[in-house]
Design a protein around this motif. Structure first.
Motif, PDB file in Angstrom:
ATOM      1  N   ARG A 135      39.756  -9.691   1.170  1.00  0.00           N
ATOM      2  CA  ARG A 135      38.632 -10.157   0.346  1.00  0.00           C
ATOM      3  C   ARG A 135      37.885  -8.978  -0.267  1.00  0.00           C
ATOM      4  NH1 ARG A 135      38.496 -14.280   4.344  1.00  0.00           N
ATOM      5  NH2 ARG A 135      37.177 -13.017   5.723  1.00  0.00           N
ATOM      6  N   ARG A 136      37.739  -7.892   0.487  1.00  0.00           N
ATOM      7  CA  ARG A 136      37.062  -6.709  -0.045  1.00  0.00           C
ATOM      8  C   ARG A 136      37.859  -6.073  -1.177  1.00  0.00           C
ATOM      9  NH1 ARG A 136      33.042  -4.635   3.160  1.00  0.00           N
ATOM     10  NH2 ARG A 136      32.904  -5.453   5.294  1.00  0.00           N
ATOM     11  N   VAL A 137      39.141  -5.858  -0.929  1.00  0.00           N
ATOM     12  CA  VAL A 137      39.964  -5.114  -1.886  1.00  0.00           C
ATOM     13  C   VAL A 137      40.202  -5.930  -3.151  1.00  0.00           C
ATOM     14  CG1 VAL A 137      42.203  -4.019  -2.273  1.00  0.00           C
ATOM     15  CG2 VAL A 137      41.063  -3.779  -0.052  1.00  0.00           C
ATOM     16  N   LEU A 138      40.725  -7.126  -2.992  1.00  0.00           N
ATOM     17  CA  LEU A 138      41.060  -7.935  -4.158  1.00  0.00           C
ATOM     18  C   LEU A 138      39.809  -8.382  -4.899  1.00  0.00           C
ATOM     19  CD1 LEU A 138      43.943 -10.025  -2.562  1.00  0.00           C
ATOM     20  CD2 LEU A 138      44.129  -7.957  -3.954  1.00  0.00           C
ATOM     21  N   GLY A 139      38.728  -8.633  -4.155  1.00  0.00           N
ATOM     22  CA  GLY A 139      37.490  -9.049  -4.796  1.00  0.00           C
ATOM     23  C   GLY A 139      36.846  -7.956  -5.612  1.00  0.00           C
ATOM     24  N   GLN A 180      46.909  -0.333  -1.683  1.00  0.00           N
ATOM     25  CA  GLN A 180      46.846   1.098  -1.979  1.00  0.00           C
ATOM     26  C   GLN A 180      46.986   1.381  -3.474  1.00  0.00           C
ATOM     27  OE1 GLN A 180      49.836   3.394   0.095  1.00  0.00           O
ATOM     28  NE2 GLN A 180      48.430   5.097   0.452  1.00  0.00           N
ATOM     29  N   ALA A 181      47.433   0.382  -4.232  1.00  0.00           N
ATOM     30  CA  ALA A 181      47.510   0.530  -5.685  1.00  0.00           C
ATOM     31  C   ALA A 181      46.146   0.357  -6.341  1.00  0.00           C
ATOM     32  CB  ALA A 181      48.495  -0.489  -6.264  1.00  0.00           C
ATOM     33  N   VAL A 182      45.142  -0.039  -5.558  1.00  0.00           N
ATOM     34  CA  VAL A 182      43.764  -0.124  -6.052  1.00  0.00           C
ATOM     35  C   VAL A 182      43.107   1.239  -5.851  1.00  0.00           C
ATOM     36  CG1 VAL A 182      41.527  -1.268  -5.767  1.00  0.00           C
ATOM     37  CG2 VAL A 182      43.656  -2.573  -5.485  1.00  0.00           C
ATOM     38  N   LYS A 183      42.454   1.748  -6.874  1.00  0.00           N
ATOM     39  CA  LYS A 183      41.815   3.062  -6.770  1.00  0.00           C
ATOM     40  C   LYS A 183      40.804   3.064  -5.627  1.00  0.00           C
ATOM     41  CE  LYS A 183      42.244   4.286 -11.661  1.00  0.00           C
ATOM     42  NZ  LYS A 183      41.506   4.562 -12.928  1.00  0.00           N
ATOM     43  N   PRO A 184      40.805   4.097  -4.791  1.00  0.00           N
ATOM     44  CA  PRO A 184      39.877   4.132  -3.649  1.00  0.00           C
ATOM     45  C   PRO A 184      38.415   3.947  -4.042  1.00  0.00           C
ATOM     46  CG  PRO A 184      41.507   5.887  -3.461  1.00  0.00           C
ATOM     47  CD  PRO A 184      41.698   5.270  -4.811  1.00  0.00           C
ATOM     48  N   ASP A 226      27.317  -2.786  -3.809  1.00  0.00           N
ATOM     49  CA  ASP A 226      28.296  -2.148  -2.941  1.00  0.00           C
ATOM     50  C   ASP A 226      29.314  -3.153  -2.422  1.00  0.00           C
ATOM     51  OD1 ASP A 226      27.133  -3.538  -0.844  1.00  0.00           O
ATOM     52  OD2 ASP A 226      26.154  -1.799   0.044  1.00  0.00           O
ATOM     53  N   ARG A 227      30.267  -2.679  -1.603  1.00  0.00           N
ATOM     54  CA  ARG A 227      31.360  -3.542  -1.151  1.00  0.00           C
ATOM     55  C   ARG A 227      30.900  -4.616  -0.174  1.00  0.00           C
ATOM     56  NH1 ARG A 227      32.187   1.352   1.706  1.00  0.00           N
ATOM     57  NH2 ARG A 227      32.383   1.134   3.978  1.00  0.00           N
ATOM     58  N   VAL A 233      36.841   0.418  -4.109  1.00  0.00           N
ATOM     59  CA  VAL A 233      36.430  -0.236  -2.865  1.00  0.00           C
ATOM     60  C   VAL A 233      35.438   0.625  -2.083  1.00  0.00           C
ATOM     61  CG1 VAL A 233      38.484  -1.671  -2.658  1.00  0.00           C
ATOM     62  CG2 VAL A 233      38.517   0.622  -1.701  1.00  0.00           C
ATOM     63  N   GLY A 234      34.905   1.658  -2.737  1.00  0.00           N
ATOM     64  CA  GLY A 234      33.837   2.444  -2.129  1.00  0.00           C
ATOM     65  C   GLY A 234      34.276   3.474  -1.121  1.00  0.00           C
TER      66      GLY A 234
END
Length: 292
Positions: free
Chosen positions: A247-251, A208-212, A58-59, A215-216
């Motif tokens: 760190r959460r999103v990009l990682g 926001q360009a990362v699919k939700p 998980d995240r 990132v859980g």
């Protein structure tokens, strides 16, 4: 008035009712694929898979092992059966962007051309997904730290046919200040119209360009105008400070599959544009026609 019903196909020859089961798709459990176990609510990315089990992370970095059963997981909100990925063809490996990975790559000398992005997070995201491609092509990505005076920055860069400039802009939609600044950039120098390409995506921020699901979360929360978007997102999701959220999103991003289509298309166009000059490719209709 009586109604008639069509019962054809509902019963077999013995008079037993026919049960039609909805086909559940099989999804290859590629590393990084995000799924949810509906029984526990645990949502995470695939870390490893065996013949009978899959490990999810998980995240927060927590890991759990689940048995592989038919229709046991949710993928993008729908039931799915996880299966082992097909073996990759020998000698052909794909990079994070989906291009063919060049083995034993020695980065070529950097071109005079550049790709500009708004901030450090944008630059890190491009490196995570397109880093291999950028080194193959010799393209340098530089953060602008905002686009408040884009025209002045373009004038200082002084674009030319051998020194093209691609600019990735957040929230590039009709009526936005970013769109007005992009138009000013094309008028910055006589060469800018043909040797500058400003394109981007409709999202308020590159996160926001990362699919939700990556990132859980089920969707990105709506943040009121006047509130710093990253700060608001972290407060709503309990992610701490924006640095923690980054760190959460990009990682969580492992490949282009983790990004929304507008972001993928915008970056691919910029790479094609800034590398066209030295390969002899024509400017397809001028930069203004490509601005989105």
């Amino acid at each position: 008035m009586s109604r008639t019903h069509d019962y054809r196909g509902m019963f077999d020859a013995a008079g037993t009712r026919t049960v039609r089961r909805k086909q559940v798709p099989e999804v290859p459990a590629e590393p990084g694929l995000v799924v949810e176990d509906p029984a526990t609510g645990f949502c995470g990315a695939v870390v490893s898979i065996t013949g009978s089990e899959v490990t999810l992370e998980d995240r927060f970095g927590g890991r759990r092992v689940f048995p592989l059963r038919p229709a046991a997981f949710l993928h993008e909100g729908a039931p799915a059966t996880l299966v082992r990925p097909a073996p990759r063809q020998a000698g052909r490996t794909l990079s994070a962007s989906g291009s063919v990975h060049v083995a034993n790559l020695k980065a070529r000398t950097a071109r005079a051309a550049r790709i500009w992005v708004e901030g450090l997070h944008d630059a890190e995201l491009l490196e995570r997904v397109w880093g291999h491609d950028l080194r193959v092509e010799g393209v340098v990505v530089e953060p602008l730290h905002g686009v408040d005076d884009l025209a002045a920055a373009v004038r200082e860069f002084d674009p030319a046919p051998h020194r093209r400039l691609g600019i990735l802009v957040d929230h590039l939609v009709d009526g936005s200040k970013e769109t007005r600044q992009a138009r000013d950039a094309y008028r910055a120098t006589p060469q800018a119209q043909h040797n500058v390409l400003v394109t981007g995506h409709p999202y308020v921020d590159v996160w926001q360009a990362v699919k939700p699901s990556v990132v859980g979360i089920r969707e990105w929360p709506t943040i009121p105008r006047g509130t710093d978007w990253k700060t608001g997102i972290c407060a709503r999701l309990g992610w701490g400070e924006p640095a923690d959220g980054a760190r959460r999103v990009l990682g969580a991003v492992r490949s282009y599959r983790d990004l929304e289509a507008p972001m993928i298309g915008a970056v691919e166009r910029l790479i094609d544009f800034v590398t066209a000059a030295t390969s002899g490719e024509p400017d397809a209709g001028g930069a203004n026609s490509a601005m989105q």
